[in-house]
Design a protein around this motif. Structure first.
Motif, PDB file in Angstrom:
ATOM      1  N   GLY A 155       0.800  -1.220   0.000  1.00 29.52           N
ATOM      2  CA  GLY A 155       0.000   0.000   0.000  1.00 29.52           C
ATOM      3  C   GLY A 155       0.837   1.276   0.000  1.00 29.52           C
ATOM      4  O   GLY A 155       0.285   2.375   0.125  1.00 29.52           O
ATOM      5  N   THR A 156       2.159   1.149  -0.144  1.00 22.54           N
ATOM      6  CA  THR A 156       3.016   2.341  -0.094  1.00 22.54           C
ATOM      7  C   THR A 156       2.555   3.369  -1.131  1.00 22.54           C
ATOM      8  O   THR A 156       2.288   3.014  -2.274  1.00 22.54           O
ATOM      9  N   GLY A 157       2.440   4.611  -0.696  1.00 26.53           N
ATOM     10  CA  GLY A 157       2.012   5.677  -1.605  1.00 26.53           C
ATOM     11  C   GLY A 157       0.510   5.739  -1.826  1.00 26.53           C
ATOM     12  O   GLY A 157       0.019   6.602  -2.540  1.00 26.53           O
ATOM     13  N   HIS A 158      -0.225   4.809  -1.210  1.00 29.21           N
ATOM     14  CA  HIS A 158      -1.675   4.751  -1.410  1.00 29.21           C
ATOM     15  C   HIS A 158      -2.438   5.096  -0.129  1.00 29.21           C
ATOM     16  O   HIS A 158      -1.928   4.943   0.972  1.00 29.21           O
TER      17      HIS A 158
ATOM     18  N   ARG B 115      -0.440   4.796   4.372  1.00 26.76           N
ATOM     19  CA  ARG B 115      -0.498   5.712   5.514  1.00 26.76           C
ATOM     20  C   ARG B 115      -1.906   5.834   6.059  1.00 26.76           C
ATOM     21  O   ARG B 115      -2.081   6.132   7.231  1.00 26.76           O
TER      22      ARG B 115
END
Lengths: 212, 477
Positions: free
Chosen positions: B201-204, B234
């Protein structure tokens, strides 16, 4: 914040993915109310044995990496908690740049705020740099933020990209709060509009817990 | 607004909070609610002091003490550890100096910041909410955009009530169908992380949707959103609906009457439009999810409880094999070992993931009429003083105590090993918390993440156990 322009130094190889913030600085060391002094507990669970003595197998306990200024690791560096103590600990140890294939978002953000430069490079490149780093003190890397290149010991230049605003702030060591303060009139206007359109927010936010 | 591009829940909340867009696309994002605790704020207040700045909107800020306090009776006689005491006193001093509301340590409303925000009605749908804590994603269950920030950003929000942010990408996680017996929100989110990985999910920002998510109560939604960060995102969110509004209605600091009705009218406009674009979509069949438990030192190392410890030799390449060997060594595991054969020393029910009244009811339902196995230390740590009081009113503390569980005061407790509740080296713990990182619960501690019901079953069995073999015994609570 200290500006970051160009750094030439020893790079330490840490060939691990998912280096989380509990590894970088375990929670039991987060009780300080200052920003400094975290360096001695950087990677504490790896650096020290149960009796408190140094673990000679850990890279940062070996020469020349005790003086490392650059760290090379694998995917998802800095995952886990939002603790800014992670870049504080790196910085306090002397590490001002981490090179990895990618970073967890909050750590990535926090690094920029402290003059620690996170450089994203593909896994293959990180593996190459890891090999360079294993050559120790004779193989210094240069990280040039102005030109956005990493220079390998053999002179080869590897380009990287940094968000232009972040690059600008870092090159000049600027405090972004001061920048944002210049937008105060826009923030005032936004708040006034918002209080009118969504009065429940103003009301809810204005409620102070009794006795608090 | 006909002709407008369909937007996601995230897009709508984002758009409604952009104060200004800088030339490079960075937004100055307005923050409605700023929650603070003792660990990640002292340096931020120091920064304000040094620059001669004040807190722009103290009334949009709320402090609480949760991370480094003891969860036994010692808090009533003063904090023993001098460093912890200094950190707590620093927050109290800063709150007084800058006019920030603070819930006192001995107030009944004290608790884990991510439990008390929704519980008190401070966290509301449509808000932007931040806190110097990665599990701020929890509040996304309210239909808010909530994410963790570092201490420099805490200082930025204190001074300006805004943050400089680039928009995130949209990810939708669709969980369709009904959950099987014995499975809970915790099993859903562990299965999701197992699927997407810790950086998936990085960046999402993740929006959780589908009928299995709709069917969850607010506590379940909070559990799911809480662990978004363990999938690299995040923020995680669930669109607000009648379940959300019914929850908000009963909260002390939520808007009331006419103001609430106006708010709900607005909140109803927030769910993602049909046809809104998601950069990434992940689908899971709820019915296929079995009770989950982690075996390794990353939340993505997760398996059904019926599984066996994987074999590093089966991994794709040498780097991965080496990493798995390291995990097995740390966790004291051998390939092929049945997860259900792993003996536990400690059971921890608590943390911002699973310490709400629903979680305690789930643990108590399994514990009722049974006994914690010999040699196992089992503890239940309510998420707030209000949760504790509610549980005591329902008699859950009695059931748990009779079964042999410790019943403790509210706080972060054994989730993170920075207060007196921690594992000793080599201890194996069945834990309802969110991170199984090396040393997370104490140096050398071995963490297996699971649901509250699974944790209770492990306490009874003295080993990791399948909750489906421990169905609740009948009783009057």
């Amino acid at each position: 914040m200290q500006a970051f322009t160009t750094l030439t130094g020893i790079a330490a190889p840490l060939p691990k993915a998912n280096v989380d913030t509990d590894q970088i600085i375990p929670a039991r060391f987060l009780k300080s109310i200052s920003r400094s002094g975290f360096g001695k507990n950087l990677f504490a669970n790896f650096r020290y044995r149960e009796d408190g003595s140094e673990n000679p197998d850990f890279v940062l306990n070996q020469e020349p990496y005790r003086k490392a200024e650059i760290l090379i690791a694998f995917e998802n560096f800095g995952c886990g908690s939002s603790r800014e103590h992670a870049p504080w600990a790196l910085l306090d140890f002397g590490i001002r740049c981490v090179i990895a294939p990618d970073f967890a978002d909050i750590f990535h953000n926090n690094s920029f705020k402290n003059g620690v430069l996170p450089v994203k490079l593909p896994r293959e490149v990180c593996e190459q740099l890891m090999e360079d780093a294993r050559m120790g003190g004779n193989a210094r890397l240069t990280v040039d933020l102005e030109r956005e290149v990493v220079v390998r010991p053999n002179g080869e230049e590897i380009p990287f990209k940094i968000d232009p605003l972040r690059r600008h702030l870092l090159l000049n060591g600027l405090d972004d709060i001061g920048q944002t303060m210049q937008h105060a009139p826009a923030i005032d206007a936004f708040e006034a509009k918002r209080a009118a359109a969504q009065p429940w927010l103003a009301g809810a936010a204005g409620t102070t817990p009794a006795g608090a | 607004m006909s002709g407008q591009k369909p937007r996601t829940l995230f897009d709508k909340i984002w758009d409604a909070h952009v104060v200004e867009t800088l030339p490079d696309g960075t937004a100055l994002l307005y923050i409605d609610l700023h929650l603070t605790h003792e660990v990640t704020t002292p340096q931020a207040f120091d920064g304000l002091r040094q620059a001669g700045r004040k807190v722009r909107r103290p009334e949009a800020t709320l402090g609480v003490i949760d991370h480094n306090i003891a969860t036994d009776a010692s808090r009533y006689t003063g904090i023993v550890d001098p460093e912890s005491r200094l950190q707590v006193e620093t927050l109290e001093k800063n709150a007084a100096e800058f006019g920030m509301p603070l819930i006192p340590l001995l107030d009944q409303r004290q608790g884990i910041v991510h439990v008390i925000g929704p519980e008190l009605g401070r966290s509301l749908p449509g808000m932007t909410i931040v806190c110097g804590d990665s599990h701020t994603s929890t509040h996304g269950a309210m239909g808010a955009l909530a994410f963790g920030i570092g201490t420099s950003e805490v200082e930025h929000v204190l001074a300006t009530q805004t943050l400089l942010q680039k928009p995130a990408k949209n990810m939708q996680v669709l969980v369709e169908g009904n959950l099987a017996v014995g499975c809970t929100a915790k099993d859903i989110v562990l299965a999701i992380i197992g699927r997407i990985g810790t950086a998936g999910g990085t960046g999402h920002v993740i929006e959780y949707a589908g009928d299995a998510i709709r069917a969850l109560d607010m506590a379940g939604r909070m559990t799911v959103c809480n662990m978004s960060i363990e999938g690299g995102a995040r923020a995680g969110m669930v669109a607000p609906d009648d379940t959300t509004y019914d929850y908000v209605r009963t909260r002390p600091f939520a808007p009331k009457g006419e103001a609430l009705e106006r708010a709900i009218e607005y909140w109803r406009s927030l769910p993602s439009d049909p046809g809104a674009h998601f950069d990434t979509v992940v689908r899971l069949d709820a019915h296929a999810i079995a009770p989950q438990v982690t075996w390794g030192t990353s939340p993505e190392d997760v398996l059904p409880i019926t599984g066996v410890v994987p074999d590093p030799e089966a991994a794709a390449d040498e780097a991965r094999r080496e990493q798995m060997r390291r995990k097995m060594q740390y966790m004291g595991l051998a390939p092929g070992q049945r997860l259900q054969d792993l003996k536990v020393d400690v059971v921890f029910v608590g943390s911002c993931t699973n310490s709400r009244i629903e979680d305690i009811r789930a643990a108590a339902a399994i514990a009722r009429g049974r006994k914690v196995a010999d040699g196992v230390r089992a503890m239940v740590v309510p998420g707030s003083g209000l949760v504790k009081a509610q549980a005591e009113e329902e008699g859950l503390d009695r059931i748990l105590r009779e079964a042999g569980f410790e019943w403790r005061e509210a706080g972060c407790s054994m989730c993170l090993g920075m207060n007196p509740d921690k594992l000793t080296p080599g201890q194996r713990c069945a834990s309802t918390s969110n991170r199984n990182f090396e040393g997370r619960q104490g140096p050398g501690g071995r963490t297996h993440l699971l649901s509250p019901a699974m944790a209770a079953a492990a306490a009874i069995a003295g080993r990791l156990a399948d909750v489906r073999d421990y169905q609740p015994k009948k009783g009057d609570v």
